[in-house]
Scaffold this active site. Structure first.
Site, PDB file in Angstrom:
ATOM      1  N   ARG A  58      30.384  54.527  24.879  1.00 34.98           N
ATOM      2  CA  ARG A  58      31.437  53.524  25.136  1.00 34.98           C
ATOM      3  C   ARG A  58      32.763  54.235  25.392  1.00 34.98           C
ATOM      4  NH1 ARG A  58      33.727  51.419  20.946  1.00 34.98           N
ATOM      5  NH2 ARG A  58      31.820  50.952  19.806  1.00 34.98           N
TER       6      ARG A  58
ATOM      7  N   TYR B 175      42.064  35.298  43.876  1.00 34.88           N
ATOM      8  CA  TYR B 175      40.620  35.225  43.648  1.00 34.88           C
ATOM      9  C   TYR B 175      40.359  34.166  42.564  1.00 34.88           C
ATOM     10  CZ  TYR B 175      36.023  36.501  41.940  1.00 34.88           C
ATOM     11  OH  TYR B 175      34.716  36.457  41.545  1.00 34.88           O
TER      12      TYR B 175
ATOM     13  N   ASP C 124      45.633  43.971  42.935  1.00 37.64           N
ATOM     14  CA  ASP C 124      44.189  43.874  43.141  1.00 37.64           C
ATOM     15  C   ASP C 124      43.901  44.416  44.542  1.00 37.64           C
ATOM     16  OD1 ASP C 124      41.584  43.071  43.788  1.00 37.64           O
ATOM     17  OD2 ASP C 124      41.695  41.271  42.542  1.00 37.64           O
TER      18      ASP C 124
ATOM     19  N   LYS D 225      32.349  45.128  45.203  1.00 37.37           N
ATOM     20  CA  LYS D 225      32.545  44.836  46.616  1.00 37.37           C
ATOM     21  C   LYS D 225      32.435  46.116  47.454  1.00 37.37           C
ATOM     22  CE  LYS D 225      33.161  40.917  44.603  1.00 37.37           C
ATOM     23  NZ  LYS D 225      34.436  40.303  44.332  1.00 37.37           N
TER      24      LYS D 225
END
Ligand SMILES: *Cc1c(COP(=O)(O)O)cnc(C)c1O
Length: 379
Positions: free
Chosen positions: A46, A98, A170, A195
């Site tokens: 992690r 978005y 973004d 994406k």
């Protein structure tokens, strides 16, 4: 080193002695301590894992950043980023956002005591008017989803510096291949790696990239504490996807422009939103701040029936959410990505029953145009 070379060789770190050309997938949750108080540099996945570290170093280089963190999705990255703020803080965000980011802000961040103003950040005066004494950050998406509005990042960065605000961008739609927000004055770059960075519609991923050491340290703390990190296998898929980012995007952009120009000539299409068209309001700013226009476009049909017909009749282009992969996808923002936005606000932003969004993939332009043509005019 050139961007295309960095995409292939990235971090260039070697973690093993076999000479493996492909970075190994270190599928291990934990790592043995060589001695008391000693570490190999890796203790628990992690916190850090070699495969993820390689990916993060690569992405940091591509964005001209100091540090990048790889999350299990774009939304996981944004959720963690919101932990930087405290109850009472206010954030000004791009209105045409978005849908998932909008949902997070309105339904979760707000409940946690943050407040938001949504403005058209392509109009700098609107942004200025949205700033309050308790404002801590500006959140910009450019070009926007799905209306493709372009915000002047250097101008917004100047305003942010004046008011001591964090500028978050973004950069999912353009990627560092076309746009590097940190170089234009942004503090944090957010990505949905699902994406273009991944590029193959096969995995979810998200990134936060920063250029400042203090901010990197604060975000690393939040990252390891909240734990939405990218798995070793998904990190490997991203490393693999990034190698072809420049060639994919260059080709996809070329095809997108051809399709945008073809759509403009069709009677059944009333408007085409693509920043690479000189008629687009963001064309000049794009020329100034980006090295390309990307491969996303949206367009309006003459009536809702034409939009429905197109969605049902396309066959090569697939009617599915998401974007940025090698397969072309078409979506209906009103019913999918932006379904959670109240109808009145959605209509005001131009997201109505005639608007479709197209993510142009790597298929040949002629095949994609033939598919759109048969869907528009065939029986
Ligand atoms: C998809 C997307 C996100 C969310 O990313 P996920 O990987 O789906 O969680 C955020 N911003 C933009 C612009 C997106 O397209």
């Amino acid at each position: 080193m050139d961007f295309t070379t960095l995409c292939v060789h990235g971090s260039n770190k070697r973690y093993d002695t076999t000479g493996a050309v492909s970075v190994p997938i270190f599928q291990s949750a934990t790592f043995v301590h060589p001695g008391v108080g000693q570490s190999t540099g890796f203790d628990y996945s992690r916190v850090q894992n070699p495969t993820r570290e390689y990916l993060e170093e690569t992405v940091a280089k591509l964005e001209d950043g100091l540090d990048a963190m790889a999350f299990s999705s774009g939304m996981a990255a944004l959720t963690t980023l919101m932990e930087l703020f405290s109850p009472g803080d206010h954030i000004v965000a791009t209105e045409d956002l978005y849908g998932g980011s909008h949902r997070l802000f309105q339904h979760i961040s707000q409940k946690n005591g943050l407040s938001f103003s949504f403005v058209d950040t392509s109009q700098i005066n609107q942004l200025q008017e949205g700033i309050r004494p308790e404002t801590k950050a500006v959140f910009v998406e450019t070009p926007t989803n799905p209306m493709m509005q372009v915000t002047d990042l250097a101008a917004v960065a100047r305003l942010c510096r004046k008011h001591n605000l964090l500028l978050i961008v973004d950069n999912t739609f353009l990627t560092p291949y076309f746009q590097k927000p940190l170089n234009l004055g942004a503090d944090v770059v957010l990505h949905s790696g699902t994406k273009y960075l991944g590029g193959h519609n096969d995995t979810l991923a998200g990134f936060l990239v920063v250029a400042n050491a203090d901010l990197a340290e604060r975000l690393r703390f939040l990252f390891k504490t909240t734990g939405a990190c990218l798995s070793p296998f998904d990190s490997w898929l991203l490393i693999r996807g990034l190698k072809t980012l420049p060639v994919r995007l260059a080709q996809q952009e070329k095809t997108a422009l051809q399709i945008a120009q073809w759509l403009l000539e069709q009677d059944r299409i009333k408007a085409v939103h693509y920043p690479g068209l000189p008629s687009h309001p963001g064309y000049e700013i794009s020329l100034k701040q980006t090295s390309g226009f990307g491969a996303m476009l949206s367009f309006e049909t003459d009536c809702p029936e034409t939009a429905h017909r197109l969605l049902e009749k396309v066959s090569l282009i697939q009617y599915a959410e998401s974007l940025g992969g090698v397969e072309s996808l078409i979506t209906y923002p009103m019913l999918q990505t932006h379904a959670d936005i109240p109808a009145e606000e959605r209509e005001k932003r131009g997201i109505g029953a005639c608007l479709l969004r197209l993510s142009v993939g790597l298929e040949a332009a002629a095949d994609l145009i033939a598919d759109l043509k048969q869907a528009l005019y065939g029986n």
